[in-house]
Design an enzyme around this catalytic site. Structure first.
Site, PDB file in Angstrom:
ATOM      1  N   LYS A  59       0.552  -1.254  -0.097  1.00 43.83           N
ATOM      2  CA  LYS A  59       0.156  -0.197   0.142  1.00 43.83           C
ATOM      3  C   LYS A  59       0.793   1.326  -0.062  1.00 43.83           C
ATOM      4  O   LYS A  59      -0.264   2.290  -0.529  1.00 43.83           O
ATOM      5  CB  LYS A  59      -1.024   0.151   1.061  1.00 43.83           C
ATOM      6  CG  LYS A  59      -2.119  -0.893   1.090  1.00 43.83           C
ATOM      7  CD  LYS A  59      -3.098  -0.104   0.044  1.00 43.83           C
ATOM      8  CE  LYS A  59      -4.991  -1.144   0.547  1.00 43.83           C
ATOM      9  NZ  LYS A  59      -5.571  -0.704  -0.741  1.00 43.83           N
ATOM     10  N   SER A 314       0.647 -10.050  -0.603  1.00 45.46           N
ATOM     11  CA  SER A 314       0.418  -8.637  -0.721  1.00 45.46           C
ATOM     12  C   SER A 314       0.553  -7.276   0.930  1.00 45.46           C
ATOM     13  O   SER A 314       0.601  -6.864   1.084  1.00 45.46           O
ATOM     14  CB  SER A 314      -1.164  -8.417  -0.646  1.00 45.46           C
ATOM     15  OG  SER A 314      -1.921  -9.146   0.248  1.00 45.46           O
TER      16      SER A 314
END
Length: 421
Positions: A59, A314
């Site tokens: 992110k 992720s």
């Protein structure tokens, strides 16, 4: 205001520019062969380890690229975002790096560990505001704050600059891979990562099959693709918190509709089993969303056999206090843990008989609550039993019936089950 949907993929030049913006900010995470998974699925499995980023997720890439694209005038009053997890940490890190003020709106029930991480990455440049009970509450407050104070809002996924930043994950994969990639498997929440990576891959590696993976309890992209338009789910299972959204982005939907080869879902219980397996067998710590791509290998095992496969890991922002819940969900999904309400005769030796005559040699009581009622001849007990093999359930129930034990099976009564546990 909804983003303008003017193309079905993101510009390669803009992705390359995002990569330049992220130099010295985002770590170039390794693309690592995984012998254990390769042997298990008879394929060449490689993991893109975004869990090793400074903020332990990809992110930071989108958040920093978006903030970097804003002029000093637009940044004069700072930035704000709404998030209960990885996006908040990415924005906080970017604010500290650029030394600008950031306000992070998080739901009040957000675990203190996540709040602490945001403050740690943001340092003195970030203020955390806990508000409301849900993400939607926090989002509403953040939007109001931005409008009233002329502060720039940093969206979590539905923005071209965010998508371009996330796309740099794909750029690194193609640069670091020594062989053609047959399958790229990645998680989908709002769709920012999938939109960016598919834009890059379908331009530079069009033969790669790209599979998006959602949790079964929050299939917002799959539902939207089935309907041919963005839909809002009435309710979702929030367990896979890094990928559980009620609505994907308008822009990300258009890109994913055009470029993804498929979107599949995996059960949360299966995700839990993979989290435990990765930790126990390989000492890899992942959050639920971080395990989605690897979990999907089981569903895709017939297609990927003998192929070169990349899974995007992720993130790894997993709160250790969730470990027991993860184990519980895994065992329930595998059929290895079962709950019963058993009405014991209120006489000496009743429980001993249950232990000796009913439980199998490999069965284990993991939960026991007993309530003695003085005016009744039977007392109810809630019992949780762990099995070695799921096939042992029916013999256990048969033994209870032969002993004339009155019981009620709880697992298949969702509302009652969740109330008790």
């Amino acid at each position: 205001m909804k983003p303008e949907v003017n193309k079905a993929r993101i510009s390669i030049d803009n992705i390359l520019a995002a990569a330049e913006n992220l130099k010295g900010v985002a770590i170039r995470t390794p693309l690592m062969p995984n012998p254990t998974l390769s042997d298990r699925f008879q394929a060449n499995i490689l993991l893109k380890r975004e869990d090793l980023q400074m903020v332990r997720s990809y992110k930071i890439r989108g958040a920093y690229n978006k903030i970097e694209s804003l002029s000093p005038e637009l940044l004069a009053n700072g930035v704000a975002c709404a998030s209960a997890g990885n996006h908040a940490q990415g924005v906080a890190f970017a604010c500290a790096k650029k030394q600008i003020q950031g306000t992070i709106f998080m739901p009040t029930p957000t675990p203190s560990q996540k709040v602490h991480q945001v403050k740690m990455f943001g340092k003195e440049f970030v203020k955390v505001v806990l508000t409301g009970d849900t993400f939607d509450d926090a989002f509403e407050e953040a939007s109001k704050f931005c409008e009233e104070n002329q502060v720039m809002f940093i969206p979590p996924f539905d923005d071209e600059k965010i998508i371009e930043g996330q796309a740099t994950v794909g750029k690194e994969i193609l640069e670091d891979s020594t062989e053609p990639i047959d399958y790229l498997i990645l998680p989908i929440g709002g769709g920012g990562l999938a939109s960016g990576m598919s834009s890059y891959f379908k331009t530079l590696s069009p033969s790669t099959t790209i599979i998006g993976v959602e949790p079964a309890g929050a299939p917002s992209m799959r539902a939207s693709l089935d309907e041919g338009k963005v839909v809002v789910l009435d309710k979702i299972d929030k367990f896979v918190d890094g990928a559980a959204v009620k609505k994907v982005g308008d822009l990300t939907f258009e890109i994913c509709k055009e470029l993804l080869d498929d979107v599949i879902t995996v059960p949360e219980g299966l995700v839990c089993g993979e989290i435990l397996r990765l930790y126990n067998e390989q000492a890899i710590v992942v959050e639920p969303a971080g395990a989605l791509a690897i979990t999907a290998l089981e569903t895709l095992k017939d297609k990927i056999k003998g192929k070169n496969v990349v899974c995007v890991v992720s993130g790894s922002n997993n709160d250790i206090t969730r470990t027991m819940e993860i184990k519980e969900r895994s065992m329930l999904f595998e059929g290895l843990k079962h709950y019963f309400i058993v009405n014991f005769p209120q006489r000496a030796g009743a429980l001993r008989e249950f232990l000796i005559d009913v439980l199998g040699p490999d069965d284990d009581i993991s939960h026991f609550e007993y309530s003695k009622k003085n005016a009744r001849d039977r007392g109810p007990a809630l019992i949780g039993i762990e099995l070695k093999r799921k096939e042992d359930l029916q013999p256990l129930m048969d033994r209870m019936q032969r002993k004339n034990i009155t019981f009620e099976y709880v697992n298949d009564q969702p509302q009652f089950f969740h109330y008790l546990l």
